[in-house]
Design an enzyme around this catalytic site. Structure first.
Site, PDB file in Angstrom:
ATOM      1  N   ARG A 111    -100.254  18.255  56.071  1.00 25.63           N
ATOM      2  CA  ARG A 111    -100.333  18.703  54.677  1.00 25.63           C
ATOM      3  C   ARG A 111    -101.553  19.598  54.482  1.00 25.63           C
ATOM      4  NH1 ARG A 111     -99.831  13.794  50.659  1.00 25.63           N
ATOM      5  NH2 ARG A 111    -100.516  12.682  52.500  1.00 25.63           N
ATOM      6  N   ALA A 155     -95.853  29.223  51.204  1.00 24.31           N
ATOM      7  CA  ALA A 155     -95.031  28.549  52.199  1.00 24.31           C
ATOM      8  C   ALA A 155     -94.487  27.278  51.567  1.00 24.31           C
ATOM      9  CB  ALA A 155     -95.878  28.211  53.419  1.00 24.31           C
ATOM     10  N   ARG A 206     -87.274  11.635  38.995  1.00 22.55           N
ATOM     11  CA  ARG A 206     -86.482  10.929  40.019  1.00 22.55           C
ATOM     12  C   ARG A 206     -86.544   9.418  39.797  1.00 22.55           C
ATOM     13  NH1 ARG A 206     -88.912  14.978  44.642  1.00 22.55           N
ATOM     14  NH2 ARG A 206     -87.159  16.450  44.628  1.00 22.55           N
ATOM     15  N   LYS A 256     -86.394  41.041  46.860  1.00 22.63           N
ATOM     16  CA  LYS A 256     -85.984  39.697  46.447  1.00 22.63           C
ATOM     17  C   LYS A 256     -86.175  39.554  44.932  1.00 22.63           C
ATOM     18  CE  LYS A 256     -85.434  35.073  46.924  1.00 22.63           C
ATOM     19  NZ  LYS A 256     -84.115  34.564  46.538  1.00 22.63           N
ATOM     20  N   ASP A 283     -91.336  13.682  40.353  1.00 27.79           N
ATOM     21  CA  ASP A 283     -91.269  12.301  40.862  1.00 27.79           C
ATOM     22  C   ASP A 283     -90.930  11.342  39.720  1.00 27.79           C
ATOM     23  OD1 ASP A 283     -93.156  12.944  43.547  1.00 27.79           O
ATOM     24  OD2 ASP A 283     -93.642  14.016  41.705  1.00 27.79           O
ATOM     25  N   HIS A 300     -98.770  14.220  43.794  1.00 24.07           N
ATOM     26  CA  HIS A 300     -97.360  14.541  44.038  1.00 24.07           C
ATOM     27  C   HIS A 300     -97.212  14.530  45.556  1.00 24.07           C
ATOM     28  CE1 HIS A 300     -93.518  16.548  44.255  1.00 24.07           C
ATOM     29  NE2 HIS A 300     -94.035  17.602  44.840  1.00 24.07           N
ATOM     30  N   ASP A 346    -101.262  19.410  43.787  1.00 21.00           N
ATOM     31  CA  ASP A 346    -102.538  18.991  43.176  1.00 21.00           C
ATOM     32  C   ASP A 346    -103.710  19.806  43.734  1.00 21.00           C
ATOM     33  OD1 ASP A 346    -101.495  16.588  41.618  1.00 21.00           O
ATOM     34  OD2 ASP A 346    -100.803  16.147  43.649  1.00 21.00           O
ATOM     35  N   ASP A 350     -93.057  39.188  43.408  1.00 24.45           N
ATOM     36  CA  ASP A 350     -92.963  38.605  44.756  1.00 24.45           C
ATOM     37  C   ASP A 350     -93.410  39.667  45.753  1.00 24.45           C
ATOM     38  OD1 ASP A 350     -91.003  36.008  45.899  1.00 24.45           O
ATOM     39  OD2 ASP A 350     -91.796  37.484  47.326  1.00 24.45           O
TER      40      ASP A 350
HETATM   41  P1  NAD Z   1     -89.349  30.042  48.887  1.00 24.44           P
HETATM   42  O1  NAD Z   1     -89.781  30.375  50.281  1.00 24.44           O
HETATM   43  O2  NAD Z   1     -87.914  30.113  48.521  1.00 24.44           O
HETATM   44  O3  NAD Z   1     -90.130  30.995  47.856  1.00 24.44           O
HETATM   45  C1  NAD Z   1     -91.480  31.309  47.984  1.00 24.44           C
HETATM   46  C2  NAD Z   1     -91.640  32.761  47.564  1.00 24.44           C
HETATM   47  O4  NAD Z   1     -93.045  33.068  47.542  1.00 24.44           O
HETATM   48  C3  NAD Z   1     -90.981  33.735  48.545  1.00 24.44           C
HETATM   49  O5  NAD Z   1     -90.031  34.554  47.874  1.00 24.44           O
HETATM   50  C4  NAD Z   1     -92.165  34.559  49.082  1.00 24.44           C
HETATM   51  O6  NAD Z   1     -91.852  35.917  49.339  1.00 24.44           O
HETATM   52  C5  NAD Z   1     -93.164  34.415  47.926  1.00 24.44           C
HETATM   53  N1  NAD Z   1     -94.541  34.715  48.324  1.00 24.44           N
HETATM   54  C6  NAD Z   1     -95.197  34.333  49.452  1.00 24.44           C
HETATM   55  N2  NAD Z   1     -96.444  34.847  49.450  1.00 24.44           N
HETATM   56  C7  NAD Z   1     -96.579  35.539  48.289  1.00 24.44           C
HETATM   57  C8  NAD Z   1     -97.621  36.284  47.715  1.00 24.44           C
HETATM   58  N3  NAD Z   1     -98.811  36.426  48.337  1.00 24.44           N
HETATM   59  N4  NAD Z   1     -97.418  36.878  46.526  1.00 24.44           N
HETATM   60  C9  NAD Z   1     -96.220  36.780  45.891  1.00 24.44           C
HETATM   61  N5  NAD Z   1     -95.182  36.083  46.394  1.00 24.44           N
HETATM   62  C10 NAD Z   1     -95.367  35.466  47.577  1.00 24.44           C
HETATM   63  O7  NAD Z   1     -89.949  28.613  48.571  1.00 24.44           O
HETATM   64  P2  NAD Z   1     -89.493  27.636  47.378  1.00 24.44           P
HETATM   65  O8  NAD Z   1     -88.474  26.702  47.888  1.00 24.44           O
HETATM   66  O9  NAD Z   1     -89.259  28.458  46.166  1.00 24.44           O
HETATM   67  O10 NAD Z   1     -90.842  26.808  47.191  1.00 24.44           O
HETATM   68  C11 NAD Z   1     -91.987  27.432  46.598  1.00 24.44           C
HETATM   69  C12 NAD Z   1     -93.158  26.452  46.519  1.00 24.44           C
HETATM   70  O11 NAD Z   1     -92.824  25.418  45.594  1.00 24.44           O
HETATM   71  C13 NAD Z   1     -93.449  25.734  47.845  1.00 24.44           C
HETATM   72  O12 NAD Z   1     -94.837  25.602  48.033  1.00 24.44           O
HETATM   73  C14 NAD Z   1     -92.764  24.383  47.682  1.00 24.44           C
HETATM   74  O13 NAD Z   1     -93.325  23.404  48.513  1.00 24.44           O
HETATM   75  C15 NAD Z   1     -93.055  24.155  46.228  1.00 24.44           C
HETATM   76  N6  NAD Z   1     -92.234  23.146  45.577  1.00 24.44           N
HETATM   77  C16 NAD Z   1     -92.869  22.366  44.693  1.00 24.44           C
HETATM   78  C17 NAD Z   1     -92.213  21.363  44.044  1.00 24.44           C
HETATM   79  C18 NAD Z   1     -92.982  20.528  43.074  1.00 24.44           C
HETATM   80  O14 NAD Z   1     -92.523  19.460  42.625  1.00 24.44           O
HETATM   81  N7  NAD Z   1     -94.161  20.951  42.690  1.00 24.44           N
HETATM   82  C19 NAD Z   1     -90.833  21.156  44.271  1.00 24.44           C
HETATM   83  C20 NAD Z   1     -90.184  21.995  45.170  1.00 24.44           C
HETATM   84  C21 NAD Z   1     -90.894  22.990  45.831  1.00 24.44           C
END
Ligand code: NAD
Length: 319
Positions: free
Chosen positions: A93, A84, A156, A44, A153, A180, A128, A39
């Site tokens: 989006r 993000a 769910r 963290k 999805d 998604h 995607d 990370d």
């Molecule tokens: P979060 O903010 O808790 O975690 C994201 C992490 O990425 C942070 O710790 C941040 O420091 C790190 N990060 C950012 N830029 C980085 C980089 N360049 N190199 C390394 N690490 C980096 O967010 P989250 O709740 O864990 O969500 C993460 C992603 O997963 C989001 O894009 C969210 O939308 C997605 N998500 C996807 C699904 C799915 O079904 N695919 C479900 C839930 C969340």
């Protein structure tokens, strides 16, 4: 089938909610021997690694550490959850896709340089478009770039249907396909319990097949992420477990059929886009994508979903 993979290292890039929960799910299943967290926020990753290491006495022997891209060498799977999480107020989006594509431009070439033989599993949203970006930016064969897609999805959807019909969710066979996100498609025409289509199941059980209730189940499925985010700010348990399912299918070479996002070529006229269809996953990644026999309305909805995704992908300028 059943071949033992050389490496059971999994690297997780992004040790936030989703990344840490995925690591926890992998650990509790005893699926891998090494988990590496990477990370930009090094503390963290370090803190999560410590907390996870203290779980080992309750779980399985596993080496867990906060590492860097060099640790991707030899990993069987690299899971990318970095980026993000949500739309900024007033953002689209497409804005989120652009932000996370810029992050992927830093991450993905590094992963591919250190690990040209592994599999990339993408969870970052919009998943995607990010899967397509990861495929382009990595130069890896498309079968080794997988997005979590509609695995969540679909879970769910099956859960809500199971509650409605009063059977275990494992006994409900129903898929959400396509994006998604908002344009996702429920495959009602093939949904079944023990091979019985839902109206047939209702008739046999003395129930009325209630179309309005079915529509509401799909609405709740599609809106679940927004609902959970409004309630607790993020979603991560289900996706963490879903990612572990995908990793398990790959590591155990299972040919498990899951609704994941992958490059689609030549399905119902859909080409050059990543979206979800049921796909069999083995140690090589996507073994094959199952060509579902959709009804005309579902096919039309899939084409529209593909178009939504193509419009986003085109604006990421990945060529
Ligand atoms: P979060 O903010 O808790 O975690 C994201 C992490 O990425 C942070 O710790 C941040 O420091 C790190 N990060 C950012 N830029 C980085 C980089 N360049 N190199 C390394 N690490 C980096 O967010 P989250 O709740 O864990 O969500 C993460 C992603 O997963 C989001 O894009 C969210 O939308 C997605 N998500 C996807 C699904 C799915 O079904 N695919 C479900 C839930 C969340």
């Amino acid at each position: 089938m059943g071949t033992q993979l050389h490496s059971t290292r999994v690297v997780i890039i992004g040790a936030g909610n989703v990344g840490a929960t995925c690591a926890y799910a992998l650990l509790l299943r005893g699926l891998v021997t090494e988990i590496v967290l990477v990370d930009v926020k090094k503390d963290k990753a370090k803190g999560e690694a410590m907390d996870l290491n203290h779980t080992v006495p309750f779980a399985y022997p596993t080496r867990i550490w906060a590492g860097d891209y060099g640790d991707c060498a030899g990993a069987a799977v690299t899971v990318i959850t970095a980026g993000a999480a949500y739309l900024k107020p007033g953002g689209t989006r497409l804005d989120l896709a652009k932000t996370n594509a810029d992050i992927f431009r830093q991450i993905v070439p590094e992963v591919a340089r250190h690990n040209p033989d592994g599999i990339l599993l993408i969870a970052s949203n919009p998943v995607d478009a990010m899967t397509f970006a990861a495929w382009k930016l990595s130069g890896l064969p498309s079968q080794r770039v997988i997005g979590s897609g509609t695995i969540l999805d679909t879970a769910r959807f099956r859960y809500l249907l199971s509650q409605h019909f009063g059977v275990d969710s494992h006994s409900v066979h129903a898929f959400i396909i396509g994006e998604h996100g908002d344009s996702e498609v429920p495959v009602w025409s093939l949904a079944n319990i023990a091979g019985m289509r839902l109206p047939h199941f209702c008739a046999a059980r003395g129930l009325t097949y209630d179309q309005a209730a079915m529509d509401d189940i799909f609405r709740q499925t599609r809106e679940a992420a927004y609902t959970i985010m409004a309630l607790k700010g993020a979603t991560y348990y289900a996706i963490g477990a879903g990612l572990a399912d995908i990793v398990e299918a790959i590591l155990r070479d299972q040919s498990t059929v899951l609704s994941v996002s992958s490059l689609i070529q030549g399905y119902c006229g859909i080409n050059d886009v990543c979206l979800s269809l049921p796909a069999a996953l083995d140690q090589g990644g996507v073994e094959w994508v199952l060509p579902m026999n959709l009804d005309p309305q579902e096919t039309e909805a899939m084409c529209q979903s593909a178009q939504v995704l193509k419009t986003i992908i085109a604006q990421l300028k990945l060529e």
